[in-house]
Design a protein around this motif. Structure first.
Motif, PDB file in Angstrom:
ATOM      1  N   UNK A 123      30.999 -17.601  22.293  1.00 18.86           N
ATOM      2  CA  UNK A 123      31.870 -18.111  23.346  1.00 18.86           C
ATOM      3  C   UNK A 123      31.691 -19.625  23.455  1.00 18.86           C
ATOM      4  N   UNK A 124      32.778 -20.312  23.772  1.00 14.81           N
ATOM      5  CA  UNK A 124      32.702 -21.755  23.947  1.00 14.81           C
ATOM      6  C   UNK A 124      31.797 -22.103  25.118  1.00 14.81           C
ATOM      7  N   UNK A 125      31.153 -23.255  25.006  1.00 13.16           N
ATOM      8  CA  UNK A 125      30.439 -23.757  26.164  1.00 13.16           C
ATOM      9  C   UNK A 125      31.443 -24.001  27.291  1.00 13.16           C
ATOM     10  N   UNK A 126      31.008 -23.802  28.517  1.00 12.04           N
ATOM     11  CA  UNK A 126      31.865 -24.022  29.685  1.00 12.04           C
ATOM     12  C   UNK A 126      31.670 -25.458  30.180  1.00 12.04           C
ATOM     13  N   UNK A 127      32.774 -26.126  30.435  1.00  9.21           N
ATOM     14  CA  UNK A 127      32.704 -27.509  30.902  1.00  9.21           C
ATOM     15  C   UNK A 127      33.384 -27.603  32.266  1.00  9.21           C
ATOM     16  N   UNK A 128      32.663 -28.145  33.222  1.00  8.94           N
ATOM     17  CA  UNK A 128      33.233 -28.412  34.542  1.00  8.94           C
ATOM     18  C   UNK A 128      33.212 -29.913  34.799  1.00  8.94           C
ATOM     19  N   UNK A 176      24.954 -33.254  31.188  1.00  9.71           N
ATOM     20  CA  UNK A 176      26.008 -34.120  31.727  1.00  9.71           C
ATOM     21  C   UNK A 176      26.408 -35.205  30.725  1.00  9.71           C
ATOM     22  N   UNK A 177      27.725 -35.426  30.660  1.00  6.66           N
ATOM     23  CA  UNK A 177      28.291 -36.441  29.779  1.00  6.66           C
ATOM     24  C   UNK A 177      29.348 -37.210  30.563  1.00  6.66           C
ATOM     25  N   UNK A 178      29.306 -38.515  30.497  1.00  9.73           N
ATOM     26  CA  UNK A 178      30.377 -39.297  31.110  1.00  9.73           C
ATOM     27  C   UNK A 178      31.703 -38.975  30.439  1.00  9.73           C
ATOM     28  N   UNK A 179      32.771 -38.989  31.208  1.00  5.75           N
ATOM     29  CA  UNK A 179      34.093 -38.758  30.639  1.00  5.75           C
ATOM     30  C   UNK A 179      34.356 -39.716  29.484  1.00  5.75           C
ATOM     31  N   UNK A 180      33.787 -40.898  29.575  1.00  3.52           N
ATOM     32  CA  UNK A 180      33.983 -41.884  28.509  1.00  3.52           C
ATOM     33  C   UNK A 180      33.386 -41.415  27.192  1.00  3.52           C
ATOM     34  N   UNK A 181      32.472 -40.444  27.241  1.00 10.23           N
ATOM     35  CA  UNK A 181      31.850 -39.912  26.037  1.00 10.23           C
ATOM     36  C   UNK A 181      32.576 -38.717  25.449  1.00 10.23           C
ATOM     37  N   UNK A 182      33.669 -38.293  26.064  1.00  8.25           N
ATOM     38  CA  UNK A 182      34.471 -37.187  25.528  1.00  8.25           C
ATOM     39  C   UNK A 182      35.234 -37.698  24.313  1.00  8.25           C
ATOM     40  N   UNK A 183      34.888 -37.208  23.140  1.00  9.13           N
ATOM     41  CA  UNK A 183      35.402 -37.787  21.894  1.00  9.13           C
ATOM     42  C   UNK A 183      36.914 -37.648  21.782  1.00  9.13           C
ATOM     43  N   UNK A 184      37.578 -38.791  21.576  1.00 11.23           N
ATOM     44  CA  UNK A 184      39.013 -38.801  21.338  1.00 11.23           C
ATOM     45  C   UNK A 184      39.873 -38.806  22.583  1.00 11.23           C
ATOM     46  N   UNK A 236      41.548 -26.934  26.811  1.00  8.12           N
ATOM     47  CA  UNK A 236      41.195 -28.227  26.239  1.00  8.12           C
ATOM     48  C   UNK A 236      39.765 -28.219  25.714  1.00  8.12           C
ATOM     49  N   UNK A 237      39.622 -28.440  24.408  1.00  8.32           N
ATOM     50  CA  UNK A 237      38.305 -28.509  23.793  1.00  8.32           C
ATOM     51  C   UNK A 237      37.790 -29.952  23.864  1.00  8.32           C
ATOM     52  N   UNK A 238      36.499 -30.083  24.113  1.00  7.44           N
ATOM     53  CA  UNK A 238      35.884 -31.403  24.222  1.00  7.44           C
ATOM     54  C   UNK A 238      34.626 -31.451  23.356  1.00  7.44           C
ATOM     55  N   UNK A 239      34.544 -32.483  22.506  1.00 12.95           N
ATOM     56  CA  UNK A 239      33.334 -32.767  21.740  1.00 12.95           C
ATOM     57  C   UNK A 239      32.609 -33.930  22.411  1.00 12.95           C
ATOM     58  N   UNK A 240      31.284 -33.860  22.397  1.00 16.16           N
ATOM     59  CA  UNK A 240      30.486 -34.964  22.926  1.00 16.16           C
ATOM     60  C   UNK A 240      29.157 -35.004  22.189  1.00 16.16           C
ATOM     61  N   UNK A 285      30.251 -28.882  21.924  1.00 16.74           N
ATOM     62  CA  UNK A 285      31.690 -28.606  21.987  1.00 16.74           C
ATOM     63  C   UNK A 285      31.908 -27.510  23.001  1.00 16.74           C
ATOM     64  N   UNK A 286      32.879 -27.695  23.857  1.00 11.71           N
ATOM     65  CA  UNK A 286      33.184 -26.685  24.864  1.00 11.71           C
ATOM     66  C   UNK A 286      34.621 -26.791  25.323  1.00 11.71           C
ATOM     67  N   UNK A 287      34.970 -25.929  26.296  1.00  9.66           N
ATOM     68  CA  UNK A 287      36.331 -25.894  26.832  1.00  9.66           C
ATOM     69  C   UNK A 287      36.279 -26.230  28.310  1.00  9.66           C
ATOM     70  N   UNK A 288      37.141 -27.144  28.701  1.00 11.36           N
ATOM     71  CA  UNK A 288      37.221 -27.567  30.093  1.00 11.36           C
ATOM     72  C   UNK A 288      37.727 -26.417  30.952  1.00 11.36           C
ATOM     73  N   UNK A 289      36.995 -26.112  31.980  1.00 12.63           N
ATOM     74  CA  UNK A 289      37.291 -24.971  32.845  1.00 12.63           C
ATOM     75  C   UNK A 289      38.728 -25.023  33.364  1.00 12.63           C
TER      76      UNK A 289
END
Length: 416
Positions: A145-150, A223-231, A185-189, A177-181
């Motif tokens: 399962x994808x990691x959960x991102x909030x 925790x990752x800053x939004x600025x670190x969300x790749x792409x 939307x998939x997010x790499x960081x 890598x996970x999916x925004x709750x």
């Protein structure tokens, strides 16, 4: 040679580059990789059996400069092209398949920011890992399962688990890598591995590739800053066909450490045959050594010719994908992406089938005494058999068949 002697020799060898100028040409870097591979081969079997996290082996790669060969020259890298980097993976895998895999995955994760990141993110990450001589791992197993991102203000919070996470405890940086709750939307960081929210149970104890640190991982409120969300720009992803090259690039790496493992099996077996294999006493008069046996010569000839052919195909495919990876990202079309994916799959099909044959048939060519645990020929079959189960080869055949028969390219996925 005792274990103490081996450890002492490795320590002396791995420090040999401290006062030596770094390689400058591709040929010099490949020679450096050969040196490292020879060091790893000395006690690869003992280390495989001990199954200890390979911190020393990763440090060896760092000391040799191999970790940063894709990185910018401005920050201490070598800016080598991918077709040379894949040869480095192959060479390392001849000496130790596990470390070849670790290095190959590191290269792909180091390139991940170029696959999906913005120009500013590419510059920042490449400076960070190259100047810091940092090693990558990845928690991106798509079968889980994808990691959960909030969201929490300007931060993204990752939670979840993965059953496989190559690089694990030996990585300085981990790709998440996970999916925004509430979305698809998939997010790499990219995050620092050394933090309380990344927990490795140390449960990798498999048949082969035992030193790849490919066990599970728990992600707890990382925790990752939004600025670190790749792409992402203003929290919106900027898609390119180039983003989907992660799978063909990774599978091309697979091809090279598979080939390296198979070449290592043939090299080790040939050495044993030259020194120890006896002629069959009922095979005719005058034969004193196994090297005089017709079936032994025939067997090595057959295996060598197959691996040479595989190497030629893999080299050709690596040149193609290298050109694509180093080209402007906007230039890649869906059609070209699909064509290279099929070519990579064809090379993978061949090296898995031929490599497993080589890693098995070497026992027929070396003789019954070569099954001794002290010889350790089994490590090559165990390593190749284990990782070649990564995804079913039948699906690669299917992709190649649809391309050849119907001129259809595979749809980009986590495995194609």
């Amino acid at each position: 040679m005792t274990n103490v002697d081996i450890a002492s020799e490795r320590t002396a060898l791995q420090n040999r580059w401290a006062e030596v100028a770094r390689p400058e040409t591709a040929e010099e870097w490949l020679a450096r990789a050969e040196e490292v591979s020879d060091i790893l081969a000395v006690d690869a079997l003992e280390r495989d059996r001990a199954n200890v996290a390979p911190h020393a082996e990763v440090q060896l790669l760092k000391d040799a400069g191999l970790v940063t060969v894709l990185g910018p020259k401005a920050h201490g890298g070598a800016e080598l092209p991918w077709h040379v980097v894949n040869k480095i993976v192959r060479i390392i895998a001849r000496g130790d398949g596990s470390i070849g895999q670790l290095l190959g995955y590191h290269y792909v994760w180091a390139w991940a920011v170029r696959l999906v990141g913005t120009e500013a993110q590419i510059e920042a990450v490449e400076e960070q890992y190259t100047s810091g001589n940092l090693f990558f791992g990845g928690a991106v197993n798509p079968r889980d399962a994808d990691l959960r991102i909030t969201e929490d203000g300007d931060e993204l919070v990752f939670n979840g688990s993965k059953t496989f996470s190559t690089g694990g405890r030996v990585a300085d940086l981990t790709v998440l890598e996970g999916v925004l709750e509430g979305t698809e939307t998939h997010v790499f960081a990219i995050v620092s591995t050394d933090q309380p929210g990344i927990v490795f149970p140390g449960n990798w104890d498999n048949l082969g590739q035992r030193l790849t640190e490919s066990g599970g991982v728990e992600i707890r409120d990382v925790r990752v800053d939004w600025a670190g969300a790749a792409g992402f720009v203003d929290r919106v992803f900027q898609p390119l066909v180039y983003n989907t090259l992660n799978v063909p690039a990774l599978q091309a790496v697979f091809n090279n450490f598979y080939l390296g493992i198979a070449e290592g099996a043939l090299r080790t077996a040939a050495s044993y045959t030259r020194e120890h294999t006896r002629a069959w006493p009922y095979g005719g008069k005058g034969k004193k050594r196994g090297t005089e046996e017709f079936y032994v010569l025939e067997g090595y000839g057959e295996l060598a010719s197959k691996l040479w052919a595989d190497a030629a195909l893999i080299d050709a495919v690596d040149l193609e994908i290298s050109e694509i990876l180093h080209d402007a990202r906007e230039n890649l079309t869906e059609r070209r992406r699909g064509e290279i994916a099929v070519r990579v799959a064809a090379a993978k099909l061949r090296i898995i089938e031929d490599g497993l044959e080589a890693a098995t048939k070497v026992f027929e060519l070396t003789g019954a005494r070569a099954t001794s645990n002290s010889v350790g020929l089994d490590i090559y079959w165990r390593n190749l058999r284990t990782h070649s189960l990564h995804d079913p080869i039948a699906y690669k055949k299917h992709e190649i068949g649809r391309f050849e028969l119907l001129n259809e390219i595979p749809e980009p996925s986590w495995y194609a």
